[in-house]
Design an enzyme around this catalytic site. Structure first.
Site, mmCIF file in Angstrom:
data_model
loop_
_atom_site.group_PDB
_atom_site.id
_atom_site.type_symbol
_atom_site.label_atom_id
_atom_site.label_comp_id
_atom_site.label_asym_id
_atom_site.label_seq_id
_atom_site.Cartn_x
_atom_site.Cartn_y
_atom_site.Cartn_z
ATOM 1 N N ASN A 74 -8.773 -0.032 -8.446
ATOM 2 C CA ASN A 74 -7.540 -0.135 -7.652
ATOM 3 C C ASN A 74 -7.484 -1.465 -6.912
ATOM 4 O O ASN A 74 -6.411 -2.076 -6.803
ATOM 5 C CB ASN A 74 -7.433 1.037 -6.675
ATOM 6 C CG ASN A 74 -6.845 2.263 -7.340
ATOM 7 O OD1 ASN A 74 -5.658 2.305 -7.661
ATOM 8 N ND2 ASN A 74 -7.689 3.258 -7.581
ATOM 9 N N ASN A 108 -4.316 5.029 2.148
ATOM 10 C CA ASN A 108 -5.321 5.502 1.188
ATOM 11 C C ASN A 108 -4.615 5.899 -0.104
ATOM 12 O O ASN A 108 -3.440 6.259 -0.093
ATOM 13 C CB ASN A 108 -6.044 6.722 1.773
ATOM 14 C CG ASN A 108 -7.101 7.281 0.835
ATOM 15 O OD1 ASN A 108 -7.880 6.536 0.235
ATOM 16 N ND2 ASN A 108 -7.137 8.607 0.682
ATOM 17 N N HIS A 122 -5.152 8.635 -3.309
ATOM 18 C CA HIS A 122 -5.920 9.827 -3.682
ATOM 19 C C HIS A 122 -5.394 10.345 -5.021
ATOM 20 O O HIS A 122 -4.187 10.443 -5.215
ATOM 21 C CB HIS A 122 -5.754 10.896 -2.596
ATOM 22 C CG HIS A 122 -6.550 12.138 -2.866
ATOM 23 N ND1 HIS A 122 -7.913 12.209 -2.659
ATOM 24 C CD2 HIS A 122 -6.179 13.351 -3.356
ATOM 25 C CE1 HIS A 122 -8.337 13.418 -3.003
ATOM 26 N NE2 HIS A 122 -7.311 14.124 -3.426
ATOM 27 N N GLU A 181 -2.310 5.257 -10.773
ATOM 28 C CA GLU A 181 -2.738 4.689 -9.490
ATOM 29 C C GLU A 181 -2.565 3.176 -9.482
ATOM 30 O O GLU A 181 -2.126 2.590 -8.481
ATOM 31 C CB GLU A 181 -4.215 5.010 -9.225
ATOM 32 C CG GLU A 181 -4.510 6.470 -8.981
ATOM 33 C CD GLU A 181 -5.986 6.696 -8.640
ATOM 34 O OE1 GLU A 181 -6.511 5.983 -7.776
ATOM 35 O OE2 GLU A 181 -6.607 7.583 -9.247
ATOM 36 N N ASP A 227 -7.765 13.074 3.659
ATOM 37 C CA ASP A 227 -6.672 13.212 2.692
ATOM 38 C C ASP A 227 -5.433 13.882 3.272
ATOM 39 O O ASP A 227 -4.710 14.604 2.574
ATOM 40 C CB ASP A 227 -7.160 13.924 1.420
ATOM 41 C CG ASP A 227 -8.251 13.145 0.708
ATOM 42 O OD1 ASP A 227 -8.221 11.895 0.780
ATOM 43 O OD2 ASP A 227 -9.138 13.759 0.106
HETATM 44 C C1 GRF Z 1 -9.593 6.418 -7.342
HETATM 45 O O1 GRF Z 1 -9.349 7.509 -8.194
HETATM 46 C C2 GRF Z 1 -8.989 6.640 -5.987
HETATM 47 O O2 GRF Z 1 -7.794 7.345 -6.027
HETATM 48 C C3 GRF Z 1 -10.036 7.453 -5.296
HETATM 49 O O3 GRF Z 1 -11.264 6.915 -5.733
HETATM 50 C C4 GRF Z 1 -11.073 6.307 -6.999
HETATM 51 C C5 GRF Z 1 -11.516 4.886 -6.860
HETATM 52 O O4 GRF Z 1 -11.514 4.200 -8.083
HETATM 53 N N1 GRF Z 1 -9.840 7.444 -3.867
HETATM 54 P P1 GRF Z 1 -11.638 2.620 -8.096
HETATM 55 O O5 GRF Z 1 -12.902 2.279 -7.292
HETATM 56 O O6 GRF Z 1 -10.411 2.049 -7.461
HETATM 57 O O7 GRF Z 1 -11.783 2.244 -9.528
#
Ligand code: GRF
Length: 220
Positions: A16, A106, A108, A173, A144
């Site tokens: 992300n 955040n 999720h 995401e 969350d």
């Molecule tokens: C993602 O699925 C995010 O939604 C969750 O943890 C994961 C992190 O993945 N909170 P990355 O480190 O961004 O690849």
């Protein structure tokens, strides 16, 4: 254009974070990442930050309060105006959360308030839901929870396992988080009590079916 300064907290892979780095590579994107902080020294996300030339730092999690104090100081020194949690896997100190109220977000991998906490994709499969997705929200003290900024929905397929569903959600995401930060940066989010009002957003009415509606009409 002055861009919104964003600090990112990670614990691991940082995909992300990478999506945000990629979005911010466009000079027209209204936000930039000024610092990346990790509670794990070997986090792949730290390498991603290094590769992008972004200031980054491992902060030892000796205690929740000590981590929060060091992270807060680093963020403020960097000029961060918004803090984005991107796979930060620990609970944050209450004082930190309060200090960044409505400037701490955040992502999720579920449609909150369904399936908070660990393994939300596994929880979704166990519950047999037909749709899941991801949520970007302002952070409140309870894990969350907090006013929802944006969500993306993905179907759950009959033959999904946790890995396949997670990959489908993760792809969503990577689109949703840069979009949500853009809305924040453009000043289009207003927190009113437990809800976020997004200005200038209209979504067409519509309906998604899973299983598809065609099955119910006897054509399938
Ligand atoms: C993602 O699925 C995010 O939604 C969750 O943890 C994961 C992190 O993945 N909170 P990355 O480190 O961004 O690849």
């Amino acid at each position: 254009m002055t861009r919104l300064k964003v600090g990112v907290l990670i614990s691991g892979r940082g995909s992300n974070l990478q999506a945000l780095i990629d979005a911010a590579a466009d000079p027209a994107y209204p936000a930039e990442i000024v610092i990346v902080l990790s509670d794990r020294s070997g986090a792949l996300g730290l390498e991603r930050a290094a590769r992008a030339g972004i200031s980054h730092r491992y902060i030892e999690h000796s205690s929740r309060a000590a981590f929060a104090a060091t992270a807060d100081a680093a963020l403020r020194q960097s000029g961060a105006e918004l803090v984005a949690l991107a796979g930060y896997m620990r609970i944050l100190d209450d004082g930190f959360v309060a200090g960044w109220r409505d400037r701490l977000v955040n992502i999720h991998p579920s449609l909150l308030p369904a399936f908070p906490g660990l393994h939300p994709q596994r929880q979704a499969l166990a519950a047999g839901v037909r749709f899941s997705g991801c949520t970007v929200h302002f952070v409140r003290a309870e894990v969350d929870t907090g006013p929802i900024i944006a969500q993306a929905v993905v179907p759950v397929h009959a033959d999904d396992d946790e890995e396949r569903l997670s990959a489908r959600i993760l792809a969503a995401e990577h689109r949703l988080y840069p979009m949500a930060l853009r809305l924040f940066a453009e000043g289009r989010l207003q927190v009113r009590d437990a809800r976020v009002v997004v200005s200038g957003a209209t979504i067409p009415d519509g309906c998604l079916f899973n299983p598809p509606e065609v099955l119910a009409s006897g054509d399938g």
